[in-house]
Design a protein around this motif. Structure first.
Motif, mmCIF file in Angstrom:
data_model
loop_
_atom_site.group_PDB
_atom_site.id
_atom_site.type_symbol
_atom_site.label_atom_id
_atom_site.label_comp_id
_atom_site.label_asym_id
_atom_site.label_seq_id
_atom_site.Cartn_x
_atom_site.Cartn_y
_atom_site.Cartn_z
ATOM 1 N N LYS A 230 -15.563 -21.421 -16.664
ATOM 2 C CA LYS A 230 -15.363 -21.031 -18.051
ATOM 3 C C LYS A 230 -14.639 -22.174 -18.754
ATOM 4 N N VAL A 231 -15.014 -22.439 -20.005
ATOM 5 C CA VAL A 231 -14.467 -23.608 -20.703
ATOM 6 C C VAL A 231 -13.959 -23.194 -22.081
ATOM 7 N N PHE A 232 -12.776 -23.689 -22.403
ATOM 8 C CA PHE A 232 -12.204 -23.515 -23.737
ATOM 9 C C PHE A 232 -12.044 -24.899 -24.354
ATOM 10 N N VAL A 233 -12.764 -25.167 -25.446
ATOM 11 C CA VAL A 233 -12.692 -26.451 -26.140
ATOM 12 C C VAL A 233 -11.786 -26.291 -27.358
ATOM 13 N N LEU A 234 -10.703 -27.037 -27.385
ATOM 14 C CA LEU A 234 -9.747 -26.988 -28.488
ATOM 15 C C LEU A 234 -9.865 -28.284 -29.289
ATOM 16 N N VAL A 235 -10.312 -28.171 -30.534
ATOM 17 C CA VAL A 235 -10.455 -29.331 -31.410
ATOM 18 C C VAL A 235 -9.321 -29.289 -32.431
ATOM 19 N N ILE A 236 -8.352 -30.191 -32.268
ATOM 20 C CA ILE A 236 -7.230 -30.275 -33.204
ATOM 21 C C ILE A 236 -7.571 -31.367 -34.208
ATOM 22 N N ASP A 237 -7.957 -30.955 -35.396
ATOM 23 C CA ASP A 237 -8.428 -31.891 -36.410
ATOM 24 C C ASP A 237 -7.357 -32.935 -36.729
ATOM 25 N N ASN A 238 -7.785 -34.217 -36.744
ATOM 26 C CA ASN A 238 -6.897 -35.301 -37.197
ATOM 27 C C ASN A 238 -5.838 -35.679 -36.166
ATOM 28 N N LEU A 239 -6.036 -35.377 -34.904
ATOM 29 C CA LEU A 239 -5.023 -35.649 -33.877
ATOM 30 C C LEU A 239 -5.183 -37.065 -33.337
ATOM 31 N N ARG A 240 -4.176 -37.883 -33.546
ATOM 32 C CA ARG A 240 -4.210 -39.252 -33.042
ATOM 33 C C ARG A 240 -3.753 -39.301 -31.585
ATOM 34 N N PHE A 241 -4.045 -40.429 -30.945
ATOM 35 C CA PHE A 241 -3.684 -40.592 -29.544
ATOM 36 C C PHE A 241 -2.174 -40.570 -29.350
ATOM 37 N N ASP A 242 -1.402 -41.183 -30.277
ATOM 38 C CA ASP A 242 0.054 -41.179 -30.114
ATOM 39 C C ASP A 242 0.615 -39.769 -30.278
ATOM 40 N N GLN A 243 -0.022 -38.948 -31.121
ATOM 41 C CA GLN A 243 0.412 -37.558 -31.259
ATOM 42 C C GLN A 243 0.115 -36.779 -29.977
ATOM 43 N N TRP A 244 -1.049 -37.046 -29.381
ATOM 44 C CA TRP A 244 -1.356 -36.391 -28.097
ATOM 45 C C TRP A 244 -0.314 -36.757 -27.054
ATOM 46 N N ARG A 245 0.062 -38.035 -26.992
ATOM 47 C CA ARG A 245 1.066 -38.459 -26.018
ATOM 48 C C ARG A 245 2.401 -37.739 -26.246
ATOM 49 N N THR A 246 2.696 -37.400 -27.487
ATOM 50 C CA THR A 246 3.925 -36.680 -27.804
ATOM 51 C C THR A 246 3.840 -35.223 -27.371
ATOM 52 N N LEU A 247 2.651 -34.612 -27.509
ATOM 53 C CA LEU A 247 2.473 -33.209 -27.137
ATOM 54 C C LEU A 247 2.282 -33.016 -25.634
ATOM 55 N N SER A 248 1.767 -34.026 -24.953
ATOM 56 C CA SER A 248 1.341 -33.847 -23.553
ATOM 57 C C SER A 248 2.457 -33.409 -22.601
#
Length: 518
Positions: A230-248
């Motif tokens: 089962k797969v859940f795809v979450l598309v966070i509009d406008n998310l930059r790579f540095d923001q992902w690194r902050t959330l990870s």
């Protein structure tokens, strides 16, 4: 330079004279108290950088003293010193917000290490980080000027983001400026790379080119479904790579990363093109040709993306897929009941897709609202604001709810964003679109060296409004402004986050596959 000031509280303070002399020789100023009451009075009258506090004292105990000290000076670090190794005492001390603890008998090296950890940490981190980046600066500079492949550009961008986040935790503003200049140089070289290669990519297969927007479901989601997941795809509009690194780090408390990669957003790096391509599995001109009723040719992004669920359904059908689909869009403001309903629907579906628009809304609000611009007045603050939202969001509650389920999660975005500061003049007719980072229309007038121009939209698989339609894309920190009221718009949009053009921040975006740790 002011000496760091220590207060040492112990009912046997005379026994500690050798330690106090040692600290004074190391250029620390040390004051003492032999009971809790005197310690609290000293804290009321004097600022201390750190307090060493004996846990076992007659009269007012160490924990009682700690509570009174915190009431007077809540931000001063306190190190508890105790003879006891009993776990409940340590738990109680830590629960009372001590910053460190030592077990008697203490030795000078232990004390010195504690001081460096609690007083000098920021300074030492700044020194070490600055030194490490300085040693990498020349190497990065040489790589930027080499003929890099698309994989190597991802590696360069990851390194720049790494140093941006590391230096963001230090206090060396000068190195921030150096890094910003290096990012600008990198974006200039990246623009040339995209200009020379982008149109060729569109006619090549994955492997010979980077993963692009239209590949995401076929290359990363469908294989998981084929494996019975089962797969859940979450598309966070406008998310930059540095923001992902902050959330990870927050997400990693509940999930383990199976694949951490980046893909290239198509041009324009705008929601109406990149996200429609992702859900359709087709490039924009192909969508217009195959599903003309689903391609809305206007300049309203909200309308342009109202057919995303149908485009994804058509992609599933084209690939002979029969999975049960759940699709939802969310602005981010959700009630607990809505989160529970979403969780239930995701658990009951084979493929679930959720589009979260909050980061995009925050980006637009920063342009339009002075208060938000002040809160996110630089890249570090923008990341911090994103993290603050996420930590208190219904999205995190939803992810926590999924952490106990056997569901693969794919987190990605449609494009990133860049902070612009340089207005570039462009002239167009009334039909020219309003986006600041790309323009399409006829009779566009501009300086060709300042843009990536696509005179024949078919080459970029982009729709044409008429036979003379062309596209132009801004690069680096440029944005387009018309000559009419040029100074007003140049100032209004300067230092705002925009998307649609060519930059590392807009084009190279995160694509993460997660599994719950449970």
């Amino acid at each position: 330079m002011r000496k760091p000031k220590i207060l040492w509280v112990d009912d046997e303070i005379d026994v500690l004279r050798p330690h106090i002399l040692f600290l004074q020789q190391k250029d620390y100023e040390v004051d003492t108290a032999n009971n809790g009451h005197d310690a609290v009075e000293k804290v009321k009258d004097t600022f201390f950088d750190i307090i060493f506090l004996d846990e076992n004292m007659p009269g007012m105990s160490g924990l009682e003293t700690l509570n009174q000290i915190k009431a007077v000076a809540p931000n001063v670090p306190v190190v508890m010193i105790t003879k006891s190794e009993e776990e409940n005492i340590m738990d109680e001390a830590i629960g009372s917000k001590i910053d460190d603890y030592l077990i008697k008998p203490v030795n000078p090296k232990q004390i010195l290490l504690t001081l460096k950890k609690n007083i000098d940490q920021k300074r030492l981190v700044t020194q070490q980080t600055t030194s490490a980046y300085q040693s990498q600066f020349s190497q990065l500079g040489m790589r930027i000027n080499e003929r890099l492949s698309w994989e190597e550009w991802i590696d360069v961008y990851k390194k720049l983001v790494h140093w941006e986040i590391e230096l963001g935790g230090s206090e060396d503003a000068a190195m921030d400026q150096v890094l910003n200049m290096q990012k600008e140089d990198a974006n200039k070289a990246f623009f040339k790379f995209v200009r020379d290669n982008y149109l060729h990519w569109l006619n090549k297969d994955v492997g010979e080119r980077p993963l692009l927007s239209q590949d995401i479901f076929k290359q990363r989601v469908f294989p998981l479904l084929d494996a019975g997941k089962k797969v859940f795809v979450l598309v966070i509009d406008n998310l930059r790579f540095d923001q992902w690194r902050t959330l990870s780090p927050v997400i990693s408390e509940y999930f383990r990363v199976e694949q951490d990669e980046m893909y290239y957003s198509i041009l324009p790096t705008a929601t109406m093109y990149a996200r429609n391509a992702m859900f359709a599995g087709l490039l924009p001109a192909e969508i217009e040709k195959v599903y003309p009723e689903l391609w809305l040719d206007d300049d309203n992004e909200g309308n342009k993306n109202r057919n995303e669920e149908e485009l994804l359904t058509r992609q599933l059908q084209r690939n002979g897929r029969k999975e049960k689909l759940y699709f939802e869009k969310s602005s981010g403001m959700r009630r607990e009941k809505q989160t529970a309903e979403s969780l239930n629907n995701i658990q009951e579906s084979d493929l679930s897709v959720m589009v979260f628009n909050f980061v995009d809304m925050m980006s637009h609000a920063r342009t339009e609202m002075e208060m938000i611009r002040e809160l996110a007045n630089n890249e570090k603050a923008y990341r911090s604001l994103t993290l603050s939202w996420f930590n208190h969001s219904s999205l995190l509650e939803l992810l926590k709810g999924l952490a106990d389920n056997d569901i693969h999660i794919v987190i990605t975005t449609d494009h990133g964003t860049i902070r612009v500061n340089n207005a570039v003049k462009v002239i167009g007719d009334r039909e020219t679109n309003t986006n600041l980072r790309y323009k399409l229309g006829r009779n566009l007038n501009y300086k060709s060296k300042q843009v990536f121009e696509v005179r024949d939209p078919k080459l970029a698989y982009l729709p044409s409004r008429n036979v003379s339609t062309s596209y132009i894309f801004a690069h680096g920190t440029d944005f387009f402004a018309y000559p009419n009221n040029y100074n007003y718009y140049a100032n209004y949009y300067k230092d705002t986050f925009q998307h649609g053009g060519i930059s590392m921040e807009e084009m190279m975006v995160p694509l993460i596959t997660l599994m719950p740790k449970g």
